[in-house]
Design a protein around this motif. Sequence first.
Motif, PDB file in Angstrom:
ATOM      1  N   LEU A 214     -19.402   8.295  23.484  1.00  0.00           N
ATOM      2  CA  LEU A 214     -18.382   7.249  23.363  1.00  0.00           C
ATOM      3  C   LEU A 214     -17.397   7.302  24.524  1.00  0.00           C
ATOM      4  O   LEU A 214     -16.991   6.255  25.058  1.00  0.00           O
ATOM      5  N   ILE A 215     -17.010   8.518  24.922  1.00  0.00           N
ATOM      6  CA  ILE A 215     -16.066   8.655  26.045  1.00  0.00           C
ATOM      7  C   ILE A 215     -16.693   8.158  27.342  1.00  0.00           C
ATOM      8  O   ILE A 215     -16.063   7.396  28.102  1.00  0.00           O
ATOM      9  N   ILE A 216     -17.952   8.581  27.604  1.00  0.00           N
ATOM     10  CA  ILE A 216     -18.627   8.154  28.833  1.00  0.00           C
ATOM     11  C   ILE A 216     -18.831   6.641  28.837  1.00  0.00           C
ATOM     12  O   ILE A 216     -18.639   5.975  29.869  1.00  0.00           O
ATOM     13  N   THR A 217     -19.207   6.076  27.692  1.00  0.00           N
ATOM     14  CA  THR A 217     -19.398   4.624  27.602  1.00  0.00           C
ATOM     15  C   THR A 217     -18.101   3.887  27.889  1.00  0.00           C
ATOM     16  O   THR A 217     -18.088   2.872  28.589  1.00  0.00           O
ATOM     17  N   LYS A 218     -16.998   4.428  27.367  1.00  0.00           N
ATOM     18  CA  LYS A 218     -15.696   3.805  27.593  1.00  0.00           C
ATOM     19  C   LYS A 218     -15.285   3.904  29.054  1.00  0.00           C
ATOM     20  O   LYS A 218     -14.781   2.926  29.643  1.00  0.00           O
ATOM     21  N   LEU A 219     -15.504   5.060  29.661  1.00  0.00           N
ATOM     22  CA  LEU A 219     -15.093   5.262  31.048  1.00  0.00           C
ATOM     23  C   LEU A 219     -15.923   4.440  32.027  1.00  0.00           C
ATOM     24  O   LEU A 219     -15.427   4.046  33.089  1.00  0.00           O
ATOM     25  N   THR A 220     -17.182   4.199  31.689  1.00  0.00           N
ATOM     26  CA  THR A 220     -18.071   3.476  32.613  1.00  0.00           C
ATOM     27  C   THR A 220     -18.224   2.014  32.275  1.00  0.00           C
ATOM     28  O   THR A 220     -18.966   1.297  32.952  1.00  0.00           O
ATOM     29  N   SER A 221     -17.535   1.562  31.236  1.00  0.00           N
ATOM     30  CA  SER A 221     -17.650   0.153  30.840  1.00  0.00           C
ATOM     31  C   SER A 221     -16.956  -0.721  31.875  1.00  0.00           C
ATOM     32  O   SER A 221     -15.966  -0.335  32.485  1.00  0.00           O
ATOM     33  N   SER A 222     -17.507  -1.888  32.089  1.00  0.00           N
ATOM     34  CA  SER A 222     -16.927  -2.831  33.054  1.00  0.00           C
ATOM     35  C   SER A 222     -17.109  -4.244  32.532  1.00  0.00           C
ATOM     36  O   SER A 222     -18.171  -4.615  32.015  1.00  0.00           O
ATOM     37  N   LYS A 223     -16.065  -5.030  32.663  1.00  0.00           N
ATOM     38  CA  LYS A 223     -16.138  -6.434  32.222  1.00  0.00           C
ATOM     39  C   LYS A 223     -16.891  -7.303  33.217  1.00  0.00           C
ATOM     40  O   LYS A 223     -17.401  -8.369  32.881  1.00  0.00           O
TER      41      LYS A 223
END
Length: 292
Positions: free
Chosen positions: A278-287
């Motif tokens: 979840l942390i990695i997904t949040k950090l690498t998420s991009s709009k």
Amino acid sequence: MNKVMSNKLIIALYILPAFLLIVILIYIPIAVTGYYGLMNWDGIGDKTFIGLANYSELLQDSKFWVSAGNSFLLALFSTISLIGYLAISLVLAGKIKGSDLLRKIYLIPMLLSSVAIAQLWIKIYDPNNGMLNSLLTTLGIESPPAWLANPDFVLYSIFVAIIWQYAGFYIIIYSAALKGIPQSLVEAAKIDGATPIQIAYKIKVPLISGTIKTTIILAIVGSLKYFDLIYVMTGGGPNGASEVIASYMYKEAFSSRNFGYGSAIGFSLLILALITTLIITKLTSSKDDLQY
């Protein structure tokens, strides 16, 4: 076809087999593991409900935290190694001479079992007759270390074997993603005067950013639950220097016959992997995902 696919009953029947497999093979074992983690049990006799006592003990268990630190260190090394895999994939995508042969060579470790790979690297690291120490001795280095018996070197020695083992897997993923980039974009960049390095890191890498994010998650989560090669090469030794969470869980559950505590370790590993994902997904998420 549209009429069939609009029927909710038919859709449910299509989904049901896969849903049942997921529930039976994944969710039920997870629930059972969590349940066993609340028990004092040797895996054979009667169970005694002790609540969160196993988890409380886990928080105070220095061996667990050492193994957790080793697992996260492995995750860090695995993530850094992705840079090398990506660089190799970019070079091979440049249609260099012999690139197809090189791809096949990088795939060789994927064809071997973890046990075979472990035995291969044990021979390489052999302090007396191993290829590595023989090479170092030839170069004039006297008394090279016993790589798998020295607590200062054992963990990094294993990391090298793991990075070699998974090279082909990640190179295949990156190569497939790079092949999906339209050649017209590359040709347009060449016409504009872009160098091969600029094309690689300003065009190709951004266009496969989604694939890179996926491989980061795979590398980190896979490292947290890694077990087989480490267990065969060192069994977590010497003195726990190469212990990881999965090997510590195995020892507690099956060697020490403390199945309840081992289950608590396994369930904690699941929670750590989930939180990390979840942390990695949040950090690498991009709009703003790049489209082509």
